[in-house]
Design an enzyme around this catalytic site. Sequence first.
Site: not given
Ligand code: KIV
Length: 291
Positions: A71-72, A110, A140, A142, A209
């Site tokens: 989600d970056s 994510d 993934k 969090e 992280e």
């Molecule tokens: O969203 C992302 O790119 C991430 C990484 C920083 C692990 O969660």
Amino acid sequence: MSALSGIVTYRKPVIENIMSTYTSEDQRKVTTMRLIEMKRRGEKIAMLTAYDYSMAKLIDEAGVDVILVGDSASNVMAGNVTTLPMTLDQMIYHAKSVVKGARRALVVCDMPFGTYQGNPIEALNSAIRIMKESHAEAVKMEGGAEIRESIERILSAGIPVMGHLGLTPQSINKFGTYAVRAKEEAEANKLIEDAKMLEEIGCFGIVLEKIPAALAKRVAESVSIPVIGIGAGGGVDGQVLVMHDMLGINKDFSPKFLRRYADLATIINEAVGHYVSDVKTSDFPNEKEAY
Ligand code: KIV
């Protein structure tokens, strides 16, 4: 690819301009089980983010084991300050594009903020949409104990889950800073407990992280599933970076943990400047470039 059939040859950083020193054993599709075997064998896991077909194809061909549709994307693709605005539809769009470019790498998507924290059924429905519509192979999420029920519900549907602990950017408004997490004993202890819980309920891996390297190493030694670090030192089972940062596309972000393997911002700026100049001076197109 090396001359030996089926062997991927990895290149050292282009900055150093040194070629191929080590190889992966084959070109088989990476699965969650294979990642666990890699940890068992002590083989490090290389993970990188991607958000589109073309870059996913390039990084897959370069031998990345796991592609994270992070989600970056909110920061590097959409230009937002945080990851919070990302929607499920947007993540599915990116993941769908990445899956088409990835032949060998495992594709993990994510789950965006607000699609899993509140209620396990909503979490399950969000994860099912990701799997069904994008064809990503895992999700993934969090958080630790506070999202346990949501993770369990998703796992119960046969969807592989990767955890994410330490600095969890979706909680930036709670943390108030992107500084290193778990420096205090209480937070470090909770992180270790959360990691053990994620393993126990059936997650196939964990991203850690921005936490102290010694703590990350301790976590990696306490669980049998792969621990992938970003700003978590070298004592873990693999590393992940945001592609735009490590390729030098996004030069505004320079944390201590980041190694830049290319300066694409300069390369792109020079190439585009050259193109603009060729157009303005009528050098492009020439006769050979016309029908
Ligand atoms: O969203 C992302 O790119 C991430 C990484 C920083 C692990 O969660």
